[in-house]
Design a protein around this motif. Structure first.
Motif, short mmCIF file in Angstrom:
data_model
loop_
_atom_site.label_atom_id
_atom_site.label_comp_id
_atom_site.label_asym_id
_atom_site.label_seq_id
_atom_site.Cartn_x
_atom_site.Cartn_y
_atom_site.Cartn_z
N VAL A 99 0.85 -1.19 0.00
CA VAL A 99 0.00 0.00 0.00
C VAL A 99 0.90 1.25 0.00
N PRO A 100 0.81 2.08 -1.04
CA PRO A 100 1.58 3.33 -1.04
C PRO A 100 0.88 4.38 -0.16
N PRO A 101 1.58 5.45 0.21
CA PRO A 101 0.96 6.46 1.07
C PRO A 101 -0.34 7.04 0.52
N ASP A 102 -0.48 7.10 -0.82
CA ASP A 102 -1.70 7.69 -1.36
C ASP A 102 -2.89 6.72 -1.33
N ARG A 103 -2.70 5.57 -0.68
CA ARG A 103 -3.83 4.67 -0.41
C ARG A 103 -3.94 4.35 1.08
N LEU A 104 -3.31 5.17 1.90
CA LEU A 104 -3.37 5.01 3.35
C LEU A 104 -4.24 6.10 3.95
N VAL A 105 -5.23 5.70 4.76
CA VAL A 105 -6.11 6.62 5.47
C VAL A 105 -5.96 6.35 6.96
N VAL A 106 -5.62 7.38 7.73
CA VAL A 106 -5.45 7.24 9.17
C VAL A 106 -6.55 8.04 9.86
N VAL A 107 -7.30 7.38 10.74
CA VAL A 107 -8.37 8.02 11.49
C VAL A 107 -7.87 8.25 12.91
N HIS A 108 -7.95 9.51 13.38
CA HIS A 108 -7.36 9.83 14.68
C HIS A 108 -8.10 10.98 15.36
N ASP A 109 -7.88 11.10 16.65
CA ASP A 109 -8.41 12.22 17.42
C ASP A 109 -7.61 13.48 17.13
N GLU A 110 -8.27 14.63 17.21
CA GLU A 110 -7.62 15.91 16.90
C GLU A 110 -8.02 16.96 17.94
N LEU A 111 -7.03 17.51 18.61
CA LEU A 111 -7.28 18.47 19.69
C LEU A 111 -7.71 19.84 19.19
N ASP A 112 -7.26 20.25 18.03
CA ASP A 112 -7.44 21.64 17.61
C ASP A 112 -8.73 21.91 16.86
N ILE A 113 -9.64 20.98 16.84
CA ILE A 113 -10.98 21.24 16.31
C ILE A 113 -12.00 20.75 17.33
N GLY A 114 -13.19 21.34 17.27
CA GLY A 114 -14.20 21.08 18.28
C GLY A 114 -14.70 19.65 18.27
N VAL A 150 -11.79 16.43 19.13
CA VAL A 150 -12.12 16.16 20.54
C VAL A 150 -11.99 17.42 21.38
N GLY A 151 -11.59 18.54 20.77
CA GLY A 151 -11.48 19.79 21.50
C GLY A 151 -10.24 19.85 22.38
N ARG A 152 -10.06 21.00 23.02
CA ARG A 152 -8.92 21.21 23.90
C ARG A 152 -9.27 20.85 25.34
N PRO A 153 -8.29 20.47 26.15
CA PRO A 153 -8.57 20.17 27.56
C PRO A 153 -9.01 21.42 28.31
N PRO A 154 -9.90 21.26 29.28
CA PRO A 154 -10.37 22.41 30.04
C PRO A 154 -9.31 22.90 31.03
N GLY A 155 -9.33 24.20 31.29
CA GLY A 155 -8.47 24.76 32.31
C GLY A 155 -7.01 24.44 32.06
N ARG A 156 -6.36 23.95 33.11
CA ARG A 156 -4.94 23.63 33.03
C ARG A 156 -4.68 22.13 32.91
N MET A 157 -5.68 21.37 32.55
CA MET A 157 -5.50 19.93 32.40
C MET A 157 -4.45 19.63 31.34
N GLU A 158 -3.58 18.70 31.63
CA GLU A 158 -2.57 18.29 30.67
C GLU A 158 -3.23 17.57 29.48
N VAL A 159 -2.64 17.80 28.31
CA VAL A 159 -3.17 17.17 27.10
C VAL A 159 -3.20 15.66 27.23
N ALA A 160 -2.13 15.07 27.74
CA ALA A 160 -2.05 13.60 27.85
C ALA A 160 -3.17 13.07 28.74
N ALA A 161 -3.45 13.78 29.84
CA ALA A 161 -4.52 13.34 30.73
C ALA A 161 -5.88 13.45 30.05
N PHE A 162 -6.05 14.50 29.26
CA PHE A 162 -7.33 14.74 28.59
C PHE A 162 -7.64 13.66 27.56
#
Length: 203
Positions: A99-114, A150-162
């Motif tokens: 499978v070349p990269p142009d046939r690879l689809v990766v589904v993942h969580d994203e912090l910087d969108i709601g 998945v949005g950003r963590p609230p307050g001062r919560m660490e990203v990894a914990a969120f």
């Protein structure tokens, strides 16, 4: 189980990878939404994942589209390594299935969108996502992504914990809807192309 490599064909398969961490304690985490989408796609294909020893991943092979419709060949995969070393299993799968990269689809969580918002793209940076960072270091960055907000963590919560916490009770009320839509988006990317899928699902 036979892990003999498939023969190369002009109609090579697509590889759709849902990212997450293995094990029941992580199953409902925000970081595991890629696994949730992969599980739903597997359900739609009417099959079950099997262990792929050559890659340390769970895989399911099938065709997208209506039953008997001859849609695109796909391999669904869930790496069984931890998130930050996803590149090893994904690279092994790309090599095994040719499978070349142009046939690879990766589904993942994203912090910087709601929460629940989708963005489909090809290439780009990893935005601090350790799973993407590992895949990019193995394969380069020229692959497709279905980014599930998945949005950003609230307050001062660490990203990894969120990201390693379960979706909230409020989020879980419509999580199934958003996962269903993300599965539709991944399928549309493969069957209709990036531009048409973006016009339908980028929101």
């Amino acid at each position: 189980m036979n892990d003999a490599a498939p023969a190369t064909t002009p109609d090579g398969p697509w590889l759709i990878v849902g990212l997450g961490n293995p094990g029941p304690s992580y199953a409902a985490n925000r970081h595991n939404v890629g696994f949730m989408v992969a599980d739903l796609l597997a359900e739609r294909l009417g099959g079950g994942f099997r262990s792929h020893r050559a890659s340390r991943a769970m895989v399911l092979e099938g065709r997208l589209g209506p039953p008997g419709g001859g849609g695109p060949r796909v391999v669904l995969a869930k790496p069984m390594s931890f998130m930050n070393v996803s590149g090893g299993p994904v690279g092994a799968l790309c090599s095994f299935y040719r499978v070349p990269p142009d046939r690879l689809v990766v589904v993942h969580d994203e912090l910087d969108i709601g929460y629940g918002v989708l963005r489909l793209k090809r290439g780009g940076g990893d935005n601090g996502h350790n799973g993407l960072k590992s895949i990019t270091s193995t394969l380069g960055k020229d692959y497709f992504r279905v980014r599930f907000g998945v949005g950003r963590p609230p307050g001062r919560m660490e990203v990894a914990a969120f990201v390693l916490r379960d979706f909230s009770a409020v989020e879980r009320k419509d999580l199934d809807y958003h996962v269903d839509r993300a599965a539709d988006a991944a399928a549309a990317l493969v069957t209709e192309g990036l531009e048409r899928a973006q016009s339908q699902y980028n929101g």
